[in-house]
Design an enzyme around this catalytic site. Structure first.
Site, mmCIF file in Angstrom:
data_model
loop_
_atom_site.group_PDB
_atom_site.id
_atom_site.type_symbol
_atom_site.label_atom_id
_atom_site.label_comp_id
_atom_site.label_asym_id
_atom_site.label_seq_id
_atom_site.Cartn_x
_atom_site.Cartn_y
_atom_site.Cartn_z
ATOM 1 N N SER A 4 -19.958 -61.202 0.469
ATOM 2 C CA SER A 4 -18.670 -60.686 0.934
ATOM 3 C C SER A 4 -17.605 -61.791 0.951
ATOM 4 O O SER A 4 -17.353 -62.406 -0.094
ATOM 5 C CB SER A 4 -18.879 -60.048 2.305
ATOM 6 O OG SER A 4 -17.797 -59.235 2.640
ATOM 7 N N ASP B 75 -18.648 -49.127 -2.156
ATOM 8 C CA ASP B 75 -18.081 -50.324 -1.546
ATOM 9 C C ASP B 75 -16.631 -50.469 -2.009
ATOM 10 O O ASP B 75 -16.364 -50.392 -3.217
ATOM 11 C CB ASP B 75 -18.921 -51.541 -1.999
ATOM 12 C CG ASP B 75 -18.457 -52.859 -1.382
ATOM 13 O OD1 ASP B 75 -17.468 -52.852 -0.626
ATOM 14 O OD2 ASP B 75 -19.088 -53.895 -1.673
ATOM 15 N N HIS C 43 -21.608 -51.645 1.069
ATOM 16 C CA HIS C 43 -21.284 -53.033 1.398
ATOM 17 C C HIS C 43 -22.181 -53.577 2.521
ATOM 18 O O HIS C 43 -22.427 -52.887 3.509
ATOM 19 C CB HIS C 43 -19.820 -53.143 1.823
ATOM 20 C CG HIS C 43 -19.355 -54.554 1.912
ATOM 21 N ND1 HIS C 43 -19.022 -55.290 0.802
ATOM 22 C CD2 HIS C 43 -19.213 -55.394 2.964
ATOM 23 C CE1 HIS C 43 -18.680 -56.513 1.173
ATOM 24 N NE2 HIS C 43 -18.795 -56.614 2.484
#
Ligand SMILES: *[C@@H]1O[C@H](CO)[C@@H](O)[C@H](O)[C@H]1NC(C)=O
Ligand SMILES: *[C@@H]1O[C@H](CO)[C@@H](O)[C@H](O)[C@H]1NC(C)=O
Length: 402
Positions: free
Chosen positions: A188, A342, A372
């Protein structure tokens, strides 16, 4: 009595409404995902309420990090310590078994939107341990400064300075690391930092060691177009909503709500940045099945004011996808994981396409049944078979390529 029941019913309905997230059909263990997603939504709503009372939103969200911290504990395979490298706090994982030669190394940057997270969170700690033990690797997991109060480039500067320090030949030698087998990795926001560090190292004349690989796990790579197809399709999917991602991005640069509002309506792009739009042009960089039936229209460009005040969002150190092709050439081979459900899917997919166009070897793993953050759910109470599968696939790649 009836009134009280009515109130209770309304309250429950309201709570359910506030935290309900539809779970995509192809995601396994929907009950666990629903629970996990609801817990996060509840924390988001509470943090919004706290903000109305004058408390800091990210500080309230940060309770999650605190709740999941584990102390540095060595086990039979790995020695774990909290220390500092180049004056930046890191959690260091050293394999205990006798080295059979020089070791691999990974510089790991945790996720959390540049605002949250810690190398010592239970699941990050588990992943680092596994990598250290199973790949016989030194893992340096960096606790870079977070927003607020620290904004860009503090996060980048911290991870860059640790990486640069570690890549010095005498430091590598001290840890018994093979200079030809070092990678950067992150999930991320950490994937964002890993990609940015890999780019910057190429241009740094003081760095002689070349990275062997860059591992980008559902990375965030651009803050220019906040209406990519994946942002539109996945605005309310589990874990990371569009509004939370907009909040993370804007908070990376400033706590001024003006940038957040402009990003939310995708009206933050200054006219002078028009030449950067080619790098996030999804009509060009996304495969047909992800573009779907949409037709591309260039995002509107507007006033230069926000770009001048917060130039970070146009800076490739924050938005690595905005680097020119010349800057991508010669980058280390990349492993990129993207998840179908995501908001950041298209960031990773487009970076894979752009790296390939620049001649960089790319292994792109697109998980159609994933959302995600899925790779971090590998332990009780939110343990997902999906998390283990994604981690194992990545570990297999590292065994071959690091
Ligand atoms: C130590 O490593 C062995 C072999 O990889 C593994 O089976 C064992 O579970 C590890 N111990 C811990 C505490 O992780
Ligand atoms: C976006 O890509 C399409 C297809 O390659 C191209 O026709 C269009 O001119 C591009 N637009 C911008 C703003 O780069």
């Amino acid at each position: 009595m009836g009134n009280r029941l009515l109130c209770l019913g309304l309250l429950t309905a309201l709570l359910g409404y506030c935290i309900y997230t539809p779970i995509p059909e192809d995601v396994a263990q929907p009950g666990t995902v629903m629970l996990l997603s609801a817990a996060l939504r509840a924390l988001e709503r509470l943090s919004e309420a706290a903000e109305l009372l004058g408390l800091n939103y990210m500080e309230s969200m940060g309770l999650l990090t605190v709740a999941m911290l584990v102390p540095p504990t060595s086990d039979e395979n790995v020695t774990v310590t909290d220390t500092k490298l180049s004056n930046v706090p890191v959690r260091l994982y050293l394999p205990r078994r006798a080295p059979g030669g020089l070791r691999r190394a990974m510089l790991f940057f945790h996720g959390g939107g540049w605002c949250l997270g810690d190398a010592g969170m239970h699941d990050h700690d588990l992943v680092s341990r596994r990598i250290s033990n199973e790949l016989d690797a030194v893992v340096v997991s960096v606790n870079y400064r977070l927003a607020p109060p620290h904004h860009f480039p503090a996060q980048f500067d911290d991870v860059y300075s640790v990486t640069k320090f570690f890549l010095q030949s005498q430091v590598l030698a001290q840890y018994g690391v093979d200079p030809a087998r070092v990678c950067v990795a992150g999930d991320s926001a950490g994937g964002n930092l890993a990609a940015a560090v890999a780019q910057q190292l190429l241009e740094d004349p003081e760095v002689k060691t070349k990275l062997k690989a860059q591992v980008l796990i559902y990375p965030a790579l651009q803050a220019l177009d906040m209406n990519l197809p994946s942002y539109q399709d996945n605005a309310n999917k589990p874990i990371l909503s569009r509004s939370l991602m907009v909040r993370f991005w804007s908070e990376y640069f400033t706590s001024d709500p003006a940038l957040r509002k402009a990003m939310a309506s995708n009206t933050h792009i200054p006219a002078e940045a028009g030449h950067l739009l080619q790098f996030v042009n999804w009509s060009r960089w996304l495969p047909a099945e992800m573009r779907g039936a949409r037709t591309y229209s260039t995002p509107a460009v507007g006033s230069s004011e926000l770009g001048q005040r917060y130039p970070g969002f146009l800076d490739p150190r924050a938005s690595p996808l905005l680097a020119s092709e010349a800057r991508l050439r010669g980058l280390a081979p990349a492993y990129i994981l993207t998840c179908e459900h995501d908001v950041l899917r298209d960031d990773g997919v487009m970076y894979a396409a752009r790296l390939r166009a620049a001649g960089v070897p790319v292994t792109h793993h697109h998980a159609r049944d994933a959302f995600h953050g899925a790779m971090t759910f590998i332990s009780w109470p939110f343990e997902l078979a999906l998390g283990h599968r994604l981690l194992n696939t990545c570990m297999d790649w590292l065994r071959e390529n690091l």
